[in-house]
Design a protein around this motif. Structure first.
Motif, short mmCIF file in Angstrom:
data_model
loop_
_atom_site.label_atom_id
_atom_site.label_comp_id
_atom_site.label_asym_id
_atom_site.label_seq_id
_atom_site.Cartn_x
_atom_site.Cartn_y
_atom_site.Cartn_z
N ILE A 496 -56.34 -32.11 -19.28
CA ILE A 496 -55.58 -33.15 -20.00
C ILE A 496 -56.54 -34.08 -20.74
CG2 ILE A 496 -53.99 -35.09 -19.74
CD1 ILE A 496 -52.94 -33.76 -17.22
N SER A 497 -56.19 -34.41 -21.97
CA SER A 497 -56.85 -35.48 -22.70
C SER A 497 -55.84 -36.62 -22.85
CB SER A 497 -57.30 -35.01 -24.09
OG SER A 497 -58.30 -34.02 -23.98
N VAL A 498 -56.25 -37.80 -22.43
CA VAL A 498 -55.40 -38.98 -22.54
C VAL A 498 -56.02 -39.92 -23.56
CG1 VAL A 498 -54.30 -40.89 -21.32
CG2 VAL A 498 -54.70 -38.72 -20.13
N MET A 499 -55.33 -40.14 -24.66
CA MET A 499 -55.80 -41.03 -25.72
C MET A 499 -55.16 -42.40 -25.52
SD MET A 499 -56.13 -37.79 -26.66
CE MET A 499 -54.63 -37.16 -27.37
N VAL A 500 -55.99 -43.40 -25.28
CA VAL A 500 -55.47 -44.72 -24.94
C VAL A 500 -55.90 -45.76 -25.97
CG1 VAL A 500 -55.30 -44.26 -22.47
CG2 VAL A 500 -57.44 -45.16 -23.40
N VAL A 517 -52.94 -40.90 -13.60
CA VAL A 517 -52.32 -39.66 -14.08
C VAL A 517 -52.42 -38.57 -13.03
CG1 VAL A 517 -52.42 -37.88 -15.87
CG2 VAL A 517 -52.79 -40.29 -16.48
N ALA A 518 -53.57 -38.47 -12.36
CA ALA A 518 -53.74 -37.44 -11.33
C ALA A 518 -52.75 -37.63 -10.20
CB ALA A 518 -55.17 -37.49 -10.80
N GLU A 519 -52.52 -38.87 -9.80
CA GLU A 519 -51.55 -39.13 -8.73
C GLU A 519 -50.15 -38.73 -9.15
OE1 GLU A 519 -50.49 -42.19 -5.29
OE2 GLU A 519 -52.32 -41.12 -5.71
N MET A 520 -49.79 -39.00 -10.40
CA MET A 520 -48.45 -38.66 -10.87
C MET A 520 -48.24 -37.15 -10.92
SD MET A 520 -47.92 -41.45 -13.92
CE MET A 520 -46.22 -40.97 -14.26
N LEU A 521 -49.30 -36.41 -11.27
CA LEU A 521 -49.15 -34.97 -11.46
C LEU A 521 -49.59 -34.15 -10.25
CD1 LEU A 521 -50.53 -34.67 -15.12
CD2 LEU A 521 -48.15 -34.82 -14.38
N SER A 526 -60.74 -34.72 -12.03
CA SER A 526 -61.75 -34.13 -12.92
C SER A 526 -61.13 -33.35 -14.07
CB SER A 526 -62.67 -33.21 -12.12
OG SER A 526 -61.96 -32.10 -11.60
N MET A 527 -59.83 -33.05 -13.97
CA MET A 527 -59.14 -32.31 -15.05
C MET A 527 -58.70 -33.22 -16.18
SD MET A 527 -56.77 -29.81 -12.71
CE MET A 527 -56.03 -29.00 -14.14
N ILE A 528 -58.93 -34.53 -16.03
CA ILE A 528 -58.39 -35.50 -16.97
C ILE A 528 -59.52 -36.22 -17.69
CG2 ILE A 528 -56.94 -37.55 -17.21
CD1 ILE A 528 -55.67 -36.64 -14.48
N ASP A 529 -59.46 -36.26 -18.99
CA ASP A 529 -60.47 -36.92 -19.82
C ASP A 529 -59.80 -38.06 -20.57
OD1 ASP A 529 -63.02 -37.25 -21.03
OD2 ASP A 529 -62.26 -36.28 -22.84
#
Length: 789
Positions: A496-500, A517-521, A526-529
């Motif tokens: 996942i890429s999260v653009m903030v 995001v990791a908790e929600m999913l 480490s899968m989230i950038d």
């Protein structure tokens, strides 16, 4: 047992790997092929009329590409102010022009007059020395009351006086005056909230890069606010359409508010690059930073507290002079008004609160938001006043505060804000436990046996974070919305890429946001950038300031992730041949409720991009969602702080023996990062209380323009870590954002200055020295002078 991942855990900051190994990408690390360098020739006088600028000799010097003056910017917009204040008579504030380069006059030491662009910085600097200036020095005005006198020199000749606005807010005058007339006791205090220089580790940098092939400009800049810089500079200064202007704020070494604003150097580098068809780079020297970065604080205040016969607070009245400097910086106008006046009720049930602020132009560097921005000024005034009242009444300062606490929520204050949650009794209880109030007399006696004076200072505060909602702040004069945005892009393999829209310049967003995001999913962090700081990659964002990142941008990220989950459940339902309503997501697995049928996160994300097995008329391919979030209210973190100091009566030196903080930040996502934020804020507050002071002489010369004359706090000015305790166990979650968070970035800087000053005065009075007040910084010379009358 502590969590090791997700919300509530304290994983190590992932961004520190590159920072600590020298792999960071800061603006000064960015070099564009063929770039030129700019050197700004700045005014060495505070006020002067520009009669002539002769650049002929300089223009012929080696390496010089072009020399710019204010004349090159005729027809170009000036730097805008982002918030219009309406004064007590209903008139709009005065907004004098703020040119990119001085036009007609110079108005403060450091005002840029010329900009020399050359092949190297050394050549640009040498050429600048050859420029001949004919500037007629004019009388300068630095003192704010003097600036408002009829015979004062005018900072701006097109204005009738130096008053920007006279703002009044809160309880009406008749009701307030009656409360004071009926009071059993009135305490009055006059104080100064000293001017500060932010001094982040990384000075400001700007690189303008124009691409003639597509008529696009890129600005690389040390900013907390890239989208707002694009909006202000593009639309109001240079007239560049937003789709032709990219602003990039890469790694940024600290900001503390001073990098929120749009500065002249950013506009110049972007403009000059278009003019010479070549990249233009500027890096501030530390001395330039002292005279070109927006300064902070600089209030002079008279504040009064009315109490009844039972020591209940009945009214607070304040009158403040707020220094704007020579020009209006981006958010200068709202800092002493809506960010200050709305917090003057503090934690207390005070029926009448009236705030008056006179904003004044002077021949000094512009003043704008600095860590806390208005809330530290309000807290310092109120908490010093309450301590003085307690001493006059012979009351215990802790009990006096407790007696007047707000205890029922929600609570609407007389200054137009509504606190949704809080427990000020709980934070006070925790603070008393941590500082060991009962053991203080013994510690004082031990200090006195060594010839030292020991004092205990306390403080309670509340702040407003995540400034909102947009419809309200729009009515109050904000010229931009205060929402934020996030895009969650799930790739085919499940990463996942999260653009903030929030910008990280030390807060740890790259670590904390993935935890949410990791908790929600139910997937690994480490899968989230996290992607931030580049207007070409992010739909929009309002940047980072006012402890808003998690409360506002984090909420947008939650909303976007919820959309992802909803769509992923549709895909999973199709794969599992089940109703979407029966699909549950847990630990990265989609399952059918009540069955053992499941499909993994990665299988669903792959199906989103390889849609061979679901009907396109029901579900469109892809898995990417954007959400905008506009809060319904501010958030209201609160805390109770205590400090013990030892004072050497022979020298006036103050040593902080112990400092404790009990904060209510609502829900805490990463305790380690919260602790670090509070530690940093307290260090800055101690710096203001004891050391830092930006000083001008009567002619407008900056006397503290380097570290030789401006005292920054060092490690030995702070308590040892064993005597430096931070607690955030008192949590009353925010009721109107999905994470229940309140914000922690500014608390330490708000709560610490009055705590330290109260402790010093307690020490002096315990030694028989009747001292009502000492202005910050409470330096050894000031303490010694107070002791010796």
């Amino acid at each position: 047992m502590p969590k090791d991942h997700g919300i509530g855990a304290s994983p190590k900051r992932r961004e520190d790997v590159r920072f600590l190994t020298g792999a960071g990408n800061y603006t000064d690390d960015i070099n564009v092929h063929g770039q030129a360098y700019v050197y700004f020739l700045r005014s060495d006088m505070a006020h002067g009329k520009i009669n002539n600028i002769d650049t002929a000799a300089a223009a012929d010097m080696p390496g010089v590409v072009r020399i710019f003056t204010g004349a090159d910017f005729e027809g170009v917009g000036g730097l805008p102010c982002g918030w219009q204040i309406t004064d007590k008579n209903g008139d709009p504030m005065k907004e004098p022009a703020h040119p990119v380069l001085a036009q007609g006059k110079v108005r403060h030491v450091g005002d840029p007059i010329c900009a020399v662009v050359a092949d190297s910085l050394e050549q640009a600097r040498d050429a600048a020395e050859a420029i001949e200036l004919d500037i007629e020095e004019l009388p300068a005005v630095v003192d704010m009351p003097r600036a408002l006198q009829a015979d004062s020199p005018l900072v701006h000749d097109d204005l009738s006086d130096n008053l920007c606005y006279d703002w009044q807010f809160g309880t009406d005058t008749e009701t307030t005056d009656k409360a004071f007339a009926d009071a059993a006791h009135v305490t009055t205090l006059e104080l100064v909230n000293n001017r500060l220089v932010a001094n982040p580790m990384e000075p400001r940098v700007a690189v303008g890069d124009y691409n003639r092939a597509n008529d696009e400009s890129t600005l690389y800049t040390t900013s907390q606010n890239p989208h707002v810089i694009r909006l202000l500079m593009g639309a109001f200064v240079l007239g560049i359409p937003e789709h032709k202007l990219r602003v990039v704020a890469p790694d940024v070494g600290g900001g503390f508010g001073t990098k929120i604003f749009h500065y002249a150097e950013e506009a110049f580098c972007t403009f000059a690059s278009r003019q010479i068809n070549r990249a233009v780079k500027w890096t501030a020297s530390r001395s330039e930073a002292f005279m070109s970065d927006a300064h902070g604080r600089d209030h002079v205040t008279k504040i009064e507290l009315a109490l009844d016969a039972d020591n209940n607070f009945t009214a607070v009245r304040t009158n403040t002079y707020a220094n704007m400097g020579a020009y209006l910086s981006t958010f200068a106008s709202c800092t002493p008004t809506w960010l200050h006046g709305t917090l003057m009720a503090g934690n207390y049930r005070t029926p009448a609160v009236q705030v008056n602020v006179k904003a004044v132009f002077t021949n000094t560097v512009p003043v704008d938001a600095y860590r806390g921005a208005g809330r530290p000024e309000a807290t310092y005034s109120l908490e010093r006043l309450i301590d003085k009242a307690a001493r006059e009444l012979g009351a215990d300062p802790i009990k006096l505060r407790r007696q007047n606490f707000i205890t029922s929520f929600p609570y609407a204050t007389p200054v137009a804000v509504e606190y949704d949650t809080g427990d000020y009794v709980a934070t006070m209880d925790k603070m008393e436990e941590m500082i060991d109030v009962a053991g203080f007399p013994a510690r004082r006696a031990e200090s006195e046996s060594k010839g030292m004076l020991r004092g205990l200072g306390i403080n309670c505060f509340i702040e407003a974070c995540g400034i909102a909602p947009s419809n309200l702040v729009g009515q109050l004069g904000a010229r931009a919305g205060l929402y934020d945005a996030a895009t969650v892009r799930v790739n085919a393999t499940g990463s996942i890429s999260v653009m903030v829209g929030a910008h990280s310049h030390g807060q740890g967003h790259e670590t904390v946001f993935p935890q949410v995001v990791a908790e929600m999913l139910g997937i690994d962090e480490s899968m989230i950038d996290i992607v931030h700081g580049d207007t070409s990659k992010i739909p929009f964002g309002m940047g980072t300031y006012g402890s808003r990142s998690l409360a506002v941008c984090g909420s947008a990220m939650v909303r976007a992730t919820e959309k992802i989950i909803n769509k992923a459940k549709k895909i999973a339902g199709h794969l599992l041949e089940a109703s979407e309503a029966d699909i549950e997501l847990k630990d990265g697995q989609f399952s059918v409720a009540g069955t053992d049928k499941s499909v993994a996160w990665g299988d669903v994300t792959l199906a989103a991009y390889v849609p061979h097995n679901y009907p396109l008329e029901d579900i469109e391919p892809g898995l990417e969602e954007t959400a905008f979030y506009d809060p319904a209210n501010f958030t209201y973190p609160a805390g109770a702080y205590a400090c013990e100091v030892e004072v050497d009566p022979e020298t006036g030196k103050v040593t902080i023996a112990k400092f404790v903080s009990a904060d209510d930040f609502g829900n805490v996502i990463n305790p380690m990062i919260v602790e670090g934020q509070v530690h940093g804020g307290i260090a800055q507050g101690i710096g203001q209380a004891l050391l830092e002071n930006c000083s001008y002489d009567e002619n407008g010369q900056l006397l503290s323009a380097s570290y030789m004359d401006y005292a920054m706090p060092r490690a030995d000015d702070l308590p040892q870590m064993s005597n430096y305790q931070v607690d955030h166990s008192c949590q009353t979650p925010c009721t109107h954002n999905p994470l229940g968070v309140k914000g922690c970035g500014e608390a330490g800087a708000i709560g610490s200055p009055p705590t330290v000053v109260n402790a010093v005065l307690d020490a002096l009075n315990s030694g028989g020295h009747n001292v009502a007040h000492i202005d910050m910084p409470v330096s050894p010379s000031r303490v010694w002078a107070a002791i010796n009358g």
